[in-house]
Scaffold this active site. Structure first.
Site, PDB file in Angstrom:
ATOM      1  N   TYR A  15       0.871  -1.173   0.000  1.00  0.00           N
ATOM      2  CA  TYR A  15       0.000   0.000   0.000  1.00  0.00           C
ATOM      3  C   TYR A  15       0.911   1.228   0.000  1.00  0.00           C
ATOM      4  O   TYR A  15       1.539   1.555   1.013  1.00  0.00           O
ATOM      5  CB  TYR A  15      -0.905   0.025   1.228  1.00  0.00           C
ATOM      6  CG  TYR A  15      -2.137  -0.827   1.103  1.00  0.00           C
ATOM      7  CD1 TYR A  15      -3.380  -0.248   0.881  1.00  0.00           C
ATOM      8  CD2 TYR A  15      -2.075  -2.211   1.204  1.00  0.00           C
ATOM      9  CE1 TYR A  15      -4.522  -1.017   0.762  1.00  0.00           C
ATOM     10  CE2 TYR A  15      -3.208  -2.997   1.095  1.00  0.00           C
ATOM     11  CZ  TYR A  15      -4.434  -2.391   0.866  1.00  0.00           C
ATOM     12  OH  TYR A  15      -5.562  -3.167   0.749  1.00  0.00           O
ATOM     13  N   HIS A  33     -16.829  -3.390  -2.259  1.00  0.00           N
ATOM     14  CA  HIS A  33     -15.440  -3.843  -2.193  1.00  0.00           C
ATOM     15  C   HIS A  33     -15.242  -4.968  -1.185  1.00  0.00           C
ATOM     16  O   HIS A  33     -15.433  -4.791   0.015  1.00  0.00           O
ATOM     17  CB  HIS A  33     -14.517  -2.679  -1.829  1.00  0.00           C
ATOM     18  CG  HIS A  33     -13.061  -3.050  -1.832  1.00  0.00           C
ATOM     19  ND1 HIS A  33     -12.374  -3.374  -2.980  1.00  0.00           N
ATOM     20  CD2 HIS A  33     -12.165  -3.150  -0.822  1.00  0.00           C
ATOM     21  CE1 HIS A  33     -11.120  -3.641  -2.690  1.00  0.00           C
ATOM     22  NE2 HIS A  33     -10.962  -3.531  -1.379  1.00  0.00           N
TER      23      HIS A  33
END
Length: 645
Positions: A237, A418
Site C-alpha cells: 500500500y 469492495h
C-alpha cells in the site's frame, strides 16, 4: 410464439366511433372531450418512452475477448424489463450469446444464430446441458431483430426479458452478469473452448459517460505517483500526499478515471483518493500507508475510488466534488494498492487518478460515506466455508453532533462495493424506526475483477437516526486456514462506499462484533479481544462450528466506529437486525413457459410486453390507433365548437 401482446387491442374504428357517440349533444361535454383527447395524447407519448426499436442506437458496448474479435452492444428498458443485445463477431459461422454462472458453464443459457450459405438464417434460444453440449429450450424467450453476414462479420441482434419463466434462462438484474459469448468457423453450433469467452459486466448501468455533456472549460489534473519502484512483496500500500488544483474560485470535479501504466500483468489492485482536513500535518514522500509511520494513514474521507475492472466515472449532472472554497480540502492522500504475487523485481509505476474539473458549477457538493466491517483482524472468515456472512453496522444518531450542527438528509445516488477474493455478494440495507426500510444496493454475483462505481436507478434518502447494515457473503472452500480482515489481497474486507449529496463532515461509519462473545460460543475461554482472535486458531472448523461462528457473529453486540474528515472518532454500540429477503419480481411468460419452483404464486406470470417482439409493429399500431382517434376526435371537436358559436 403466441402474440399475446397483440390480442388485447381492439380495432381502431370501433374505438373512435364509440368515443364520438358519447359527445354528440351537450356543449359541456366538449370540455370533457378535450380533456380526454389531451390525456390520450399524453398516454401515447408515454407509451413511446424508452422503447428500443430494432434500429435504435444501443448505448453501451464492450469487447468480450482480448483480441477484439467479439464485440457486444446492448441497451435496456427498465420499465418493460427488456434488454437488447447486438453481437458482432469476426466469423462467417455461427455466433452465440448468453449468461453463465461463476463456477461452471453447465446450465448456461445461450442464444445461437447464423446465416447459411444460401442466405437463410437460423436462430434459437438454447442452454448447455453440460460443459459442451447445447440443447434447445422448450420455451423460446429471445426475439430476433436482425441477423446478417458479410465477408468478415456475423451480426446478431435480439431482445430478451430480464427474467423469463424458463428455468433454463439466467436472470438479468442489478448485479454483476457473467456474459458468455461463443462462435465457430462454420454453421454447426459446437462449443470450442478457444472460441468461448466469459466477461463480467454490470449490464444495467444507469449513467454512461458518453451520455453526459463535457463543459467547454474543462481542466484536467493528474494525481499520481512518479516512477515508483514496486516492492517485490505480495502486497504493498503506497501512499503520498498531493495538493489539489489551486483555483481562485469554486470549481467542481465532475469526472475521474484511472491513469494506469501497462505492465505484463495487472499489479494495481485499487486506487483511493482521501480528502485531508486543512489543519492536518502531512508528511512528504512516498511510504507504506499502514506501516511504521502512522502519519501516512492520515485522512480518511474517501473522495473517489477505483478498483480493478473499473473504468472512468462521470458524476450525474447535478453533483460534483467542490474545490477552491475555504471549506474544501487543499490536499489529498493518494493510496495505491499493488498486488505483486509473482514477486517481480525492477518494476516502476506512475499510476494514479485523472480528474476533470470546471467552473460551471453543479447544484450539489457530493460526499462519500464508507460503511462496512471495520478492517482489522477481529473480522474473520473460517476456512472451508461454503457460505459465511459478516456484518458491519452503522448507527447515524450521532451524525448531527459529530457534524458540528444540523445535518441535512443524505441523498445517495451511487455506490462502490469492495471485498477481496473470498467475497461472493454484498448488500447495504437501511432501517428506520426499528424496521427494515429498503435495500440500498446489492450485488448477488460480485466479481473481484469488476469493481466500479455504479449509479442507483432511484436516489435514496437517509435521515439522521436511520441504521445502515452491510452484509458480506464469503466462500473459502479453497482455503485451509483462517482469513482475517486486513489490507492484503489474501486478507478480507467488507466495504461499501455510498456517494451522496449534500456533503457533510462524516467520513465513515463501520462496525465490528464482540469477539469475546464469539469465542465463548465456540467453547474458547478468553478475557480480551486479542485472546479472542488468537483462540480462533484452536477451533476445529467443521461445518457445524462454521455455522456456530456465523450465528454468534450476528448475535454479538456491535461496536460502531464513526469518523469525521478531521479524524474525530466516536463509538457507539448496537445489535444486528434481521434482513428480510427481497422478493423476486414476476417473470415474463413466453411460449412453453413454466412456473419455477421458487415462484410460489402462479400470478407471478405476466404477459410479455409488445416491445419484446422483434419488429416492434404492435406498439406502432397501437400508437397509430391512438393518433387516428385523436385526429377524428379533434375534427369533430372543431365542428362542434363552430356550431355552438
Amino acid at each position: 410464439m403466441p402474440d399475446t401482446g397483440r390480442s388485447t387491442y381492439k380495432y381502431p374504428h370501433l374505438e373512435c366511433s364509440s368515443t364520438a357517440a358519447m359527445f354528440r349533444s351537450p356543449r359541456v361535454m366538449t370540455y370533457a372531450l378535450l380533456s380526454g383527447v389531451l390525456l390520450l395524447v399524453v398516454l401515447t407519448v408515454l407509451s413511446q418512452e424508452n422503447r428500443i426499436s430494432p434500429t435504435s442506437r444501443l448505448r453501451y458496448s464492450r469487447f468480450l475477448d482480448s483480441s477484439n474479435l467479439v464485440f457486444l452492444r446492448w441497451d435496456f428498458d427498465l420499465k418493460a424489463e427488456i434488454i437488447t443485445f447486438e453481437l458482432q463477431v469476426r466469423t462467417t459461422g455461427w455466433v452465440g450469446l448468453g449468461v453463465t454462472n461463476r463456477y461452471t458453464r453447465a446450465g448456461s443459457d445461450l442464444v445461437v444464430g447464423g446465416v447459411l450459405p444460401n442466405g437463410n438464417v437460423y436462430f434459437s434460444d438454447q442452454h448447455l446441458v453440460d460443459e459442451d453440449t447445447l440443447e434447445e429450450d422448450g420455451s423460446q424467450d429471445a426475439a430476433l431483430q436482425e441477423l446478417k453476414e458479410d465477408e468478415s462479420y456475423t451480426t446478431m441482434r435480439f431482445s430478451r426479458p430480464f427474467r423469463s419463466c424458463d428455468p433454463h434462462d439466467q436472470d438479468i438484474a442489478d448485479d454483476t452478469v457473467r456474459v458468455l459469448a461463443a462462435y465457430g468457423p462454420d454453421d454447426t453450433p459446437k462449443l470450442d473452448r478457444k472460441l468461448t469467452f466469459v466477461k463480467s459486466i454490470f449490464l444495467l448501468q444507469i449513467v454512461h459517460p458518453d451520455d453526459l455533456e463535457l463543459p467547454d472549460d474543462t481542466i484536467i489534473h493528474d494525481l499520481e505517483l512518479t516512477d515508483f519502484l514496486i516492492p517485490e512483496d505480495d502486497t504493498t500500500y503506497a501512499c503520498t500526499f498531493l495538493p489539489l488544483p489551486i483555483v481562485s474560485q469554486k470549481h467542481h470535479i465532475y469526472k475521474f478515471e484511472p491513469k494506469l501504466v501497462e505492465h505484463d500483468e495487472t499489479m494495481v489492485h485499487h486506487i483511493l483518493v482521501y480528502a485531508c482536513g486543512n489543519a492536518s500535518a502531512l508528511p512528504t514522500g512516498v511510504s507504506d500507508c499502514y506501516g511504521a509511520d502512522p502519519a501516512f494513514s492520515l485522512c480518511s474521507q474517501v473522495v473517489v475510488g477505483w478498483a480493478v475492472g473499473g473504468t472512468s466515472y462521470q458524476f450525474p449532472d447535478d453533483v460534483g466534488i467542490s474545490i477552491g472554497t475555504p471549506m474544501d480540502p487543499q490536499w489529498i492522500r493518494l493510496e495505491i494498492h499493488y498486488s505483486n504475487f509473482h514477486n517481480r523485481a525492477g518494476v516502476y509505476d506512475s499510476s494514479g487518478i485523472r480528474v476533470y474539473y470546471t467552473a460551471r458549477l453543479r447544484k450539489y457538493d457530493m460526499g462519500v460515506l464508507q460503511l462496512g466491517f471495520y478492517t482489522f483482524p477481529i473480522h474473520f472468515i473460517p476456512p472451508g466455508a461454503e457460505s459465511f456472512m459478516s456484518y458491519g453496522l452503522c448507527r447515524t444518531e450521532k451524525f448531527v453532533e459529530m457534524n458540528g450542527g444540523s445535518i441535512p438528509d443524505i441523498h445517495v445516488y451511487g455506490y462502490l462495493l469492495h471485498t477481496h477474493l473470498a467475497g461472493r455478494s454484498l448488500q447495504a440495507v437501511q432501517y428506520r424506526n426499528g424496521s427494515q426500510y429498503r435495500v440500498i444496493c446489492k450485488d448477488d454475483f460480485y466479481d473481484f475483477n469488476l469493481q466500479e462505481t455504479r449509479d442507483l436507478p432511484h436516489r435514496v434518502e437517509i435521515k439522521p437516526g436511520d441504521e445502515l447494515l452491510v452484509q458480506c457473503h464469503y466462500q473459502t472452500l479453497d482455503r485451509d486456514s483462517l482469513t482475517f480482515g486486513g489490507p492484503s489481497t489474501i486478507n478480507e474486507m467488507c466495504l461499501i462506499f455510498l456517494f451522496y449529496y449534500p456533503r457533510n463532515n462524516i467520513s465513515s461509519c463501520m462496525g465490528y462484533h464482540d469477539i469475546i462473545y464469539v469465542a465463548h460460543e465456540l467453547g474458547e475461554e478468553v478475557t480480551d479481544p486479542m485472546e479472542g482472535v488468537m483462540a480462533l486458531s484452536n477451533v476445529d472448523w467443521t461445518p457445524e462450528n462454521i455455522k456456530t461462528a456465523e450465528k454468534a457473529s450476528k448475535e454479538a453486540q456491535q461496536t460502531v466506529v464513526i469518523k469525521t474528515i478531521d479524524e474525530v472518532v466516536e463509538n457507539t454500540t448496537g445489535w444486528i437486525p434481521d434482513i428480510i429477503p427481497t422478493p423476486r419480481g414476476p417473470c415474463l411468460e413466453s411460449s412453453g413457459g413454466k412456473v419455477e419452483v421458487q415462484d410460489k404464486i402462479p400470478a407471478g406470470f405476466r404477459t410479455a410486453p409488445v416491445s419484446l417482439k422483434g419488429s416492434g409493429t404492435s406498439l406502432w399500431h397501437l400508437s397509430l390507433v391512438a393518433l387516428l382517434c385523436v385526429q377524428g376526435a379533434l375534427s369533430w371537436l372543431l365542428t362542434s365548437l363552430q356550431a355552438t358559436v
